[in-house]
Design a protein around this motif. Structure first.
Motif, short mmCIF file in Angstrom:
data_model
loop_
_atom_site.label_atom_id
_atom_site.label_comp_id
_atom_site.label_asym_id
_atom_site.label_seq_id
_atom_site.Cartn_x
_atom_site.Cartn_y
_atom_site.Cartn_z
N PRO A 45 -14.18 -7.38 7.75
CA PRO A 45 -13.61 -6.08 7.42
C PRO A 45 -12.20 -5.99 8.01
CG PRO A 45 -15.22 -5.88 9.18
CD PRO A 45 -15.27 -7.31 8.70
N VAL A 46 -11.29 -5.45 7.25
CA VAL A 46 -9.88 -5.39 7.67
C VAL A 46 -9.41 -3.95 7.66
CG1 VAL A 46 -7.53 -6.14 7.15
CG2 VAL A 46 -9.44 -7.70 6.75
N GLU A 47 -8.76 -3.54 8.73
CA GLU A 47 -8.12 -2.23 8.82
C GLU A 47 -6.66 -2.42 8.44
OE1 GLU A 47 -7.27 1.41 8.88
OE2 GLU A 47 -9.33 0.89 9.41
N TRP A 48 -6.26 -1.94 7.26
CA TRP A 48 -4.92 -2.19 6.72
C TRP A 48 -3.88 -1.17 7.20
CZ3 TRP A 48 -3.91 -6.69 4.61
CH2 TRP A 48 -4.96 -7.43 4.09
N GLY A 49 -4.15 -0.44 8.23
CA GLY A 49 -3.25 0.61 8.69
C GLY A 49 -1.89 0.13 9.16
N GLN A 50 -1.75 -1.14 9.51
CA GLN A 50 -0.48 -1.65 10.00
C GLN A 50 0.37 -2.30 8.91
OE1 GLN A 50 -1.48 -4.31 13.19
NE2 GLN A 50 -1.95 -2.65 14.59
N GLY A 51 -0.05 -2.19 7.67
CA GLY A 51 0.72 -2.76 6.56
C GLY A 51 0.74 -4.28 6.64
N ALA A 52 1.94 -4.83 6.44
CA ALA A 52 2.09 -6.28 6.43
C ALA A 52 1.80 -6.89 7.81
CB ALA A 52 3.49 -6.67 5.97
N LEU A 53 1.98 -6.12 8.86
CA LEU A 53 1.71 -6.63 10.21
C LEU A 53 0.22 -6.89 10.44
CD1 LEU A 53 4.13 -4.49 12.39
CD2 LEU A 53 4.36 -6.89 11.73
N THR A 54 -0.61 -6.37 9.56
CA THR A 54 -2.05 -6.60 9.67
C THR A 54 -2.35 -8.09 9.66
OG1 THR A 54 -2.46 -4.50 8.58
CG2 THR A 54 -4.28 -6.05 8.64
N PHE A 55 -1.60 -8.86 8.88
CA PHE A 55 -1.82 -10.31 8.81
C PHE A 55 -1.59 -11.00 10.15
CE2 PHE A 55 -1.29 -9.43 4.32
CZ PHE A 55 -2.28 -10.24 3.76
N LEU A 56 -0.81 -10.38 11.03
CA LEU A 56 -0.53 -10.96 12.34
C LEU A 56 -1.37 -10.38 13.46
CD1 LEU A 56 3.37 -10.94 12.11
CD2 LEU A 56 1.83 -12.87 11.67
N HIS A 57 -1.89 -9.17 13.25
CA HIS A 57 -2.55 -8.49 14.36
C HIS A 57 -4.04 -8.26 14.20
CE1 HIS A 57 1.20 -7.88 16.45
NE2 HIS A 57 1.75 -7.41 15.34
N ASP A 58 -4.56 -8.24 12.99
CA ASP A 58 -5.99 -8.04 12.80
C ASP A 58 -6.71 -9.36 13.11
OD1 ASP A 58 -8.15 -6.16 11.46
OD2 ASP A 58 -8.49 -8.22 10.76
N GLN A 59 -7.56 -9.35 14.13
CA GLN A 59 -8.20 -10.59 14.59
C GLN A 59 -9.04 -11.25 13.51
OE1 GLN A 59 -10.08 -8.95 18.12
NE2 GLN A 59 -8.74 -10.23 19.39
N GLY A 60 -9.77 -10.48 12.76
CA GLY A 60 -10.58 -11.05 11.69
C GLY A 60 -9.74 -11.70 10.62
N LEU A 61 -8.65 -11.06 10.24
CA LEU A 61 -7.77 -11.60 9.22
C LEU A 61 -7.02 -12.83 9.73
CD1 LEU A 61 -7.02 -11.16 6.32
CD2 LEU A 61 -5.21 -9.60 7.07
N VAL A 62 -6.62 -12.81 10.99
CA VAL A 62 -5.98 -13.99 11.59
C VAL A 62 -6.93 -15.18 11.55
CG1 VAL A 62 -5.14 -14.97 13.76
CG2 VAL A 62 -4.36 -12.72 13.03
N GLN A 63 -8.19 -14.95 11.91
CA GLN A 63 -9.16 -16.04 11.88
C GLN A 63 -9.43 -16.52 10.45
OE1 GLN A 63 -13.75 -16.85 12.86
NE2 GLN A 63 -12.73 -15.71 14.46
#
Length: 134
Positions: free
Chosen positions: A21-39
């Motif tokens: 599950p991804v919380e998209w609240g940070q926009g494009a920075l989500t790709f760098l800061h969301d741990q699940g998405l980074v993994q």
């Protein structure tokens, strides 16, 4: 540095799901800061490299890419498989320091092997697929 390997420690799923599950609240920075998405991005990148490296090694061993590249390509593919296996092992053990450091060290080995392989590719005699192009 995001400690993404500590949040989902199962493989091949991520807490029983294909995608975290991804919380998209940070926009494009989500790709760098969301741990699940980074993994997830790390896993996808690893799968792509593993597939491409294995495909490259098979083609080189068949002599389709150039002269004398088979052994080097095989070493590169072996290093990629070692790195992938070590990555999974590191993940399912929740990133103990020893395995984490070893995973980083093997990444440097993969980079060195790929660099040597590139050096050999640039110096090899290419194999032409269409007659008359030499």
């Amino acid at each position: 540095g995001a400690k993404a390997g500590m949040i989902y420690t199962d493989w091949p799923m991520m807490n029983g799901a294909l995608f975290p599950p991804v919380e998209w609240g940070q926009g494009a920075l989500t790709f760098l800061h969301d741990q699940g998405l980074v993994q997830l991005n790390h896993r996808i990148g690893a799968y792509v490299l593993l597939f491409a490296g294995t495909f490259y090694a098979v083609q080189a061993l068949r002599g389709r890419l150039g002269e004398g590249l088979g052994a080097s390509a095989l070493v590169l593919a072996g290093a990629l498989w070692l790195q992938a296996g070590l990555g999974v092992l590191t993940l399912i053990h929740a990133v103990p320091v020893t395995l984490g450091v070893l995973h980083q060290a093997v990444a440097a080995l993969v980079l060195a092997t790929a660099t040597v392989n590139l050096w050999l590719v640039r110096r090899s005699r290419p194999r032409m697929f269409v007659s008359g192009l030499r």
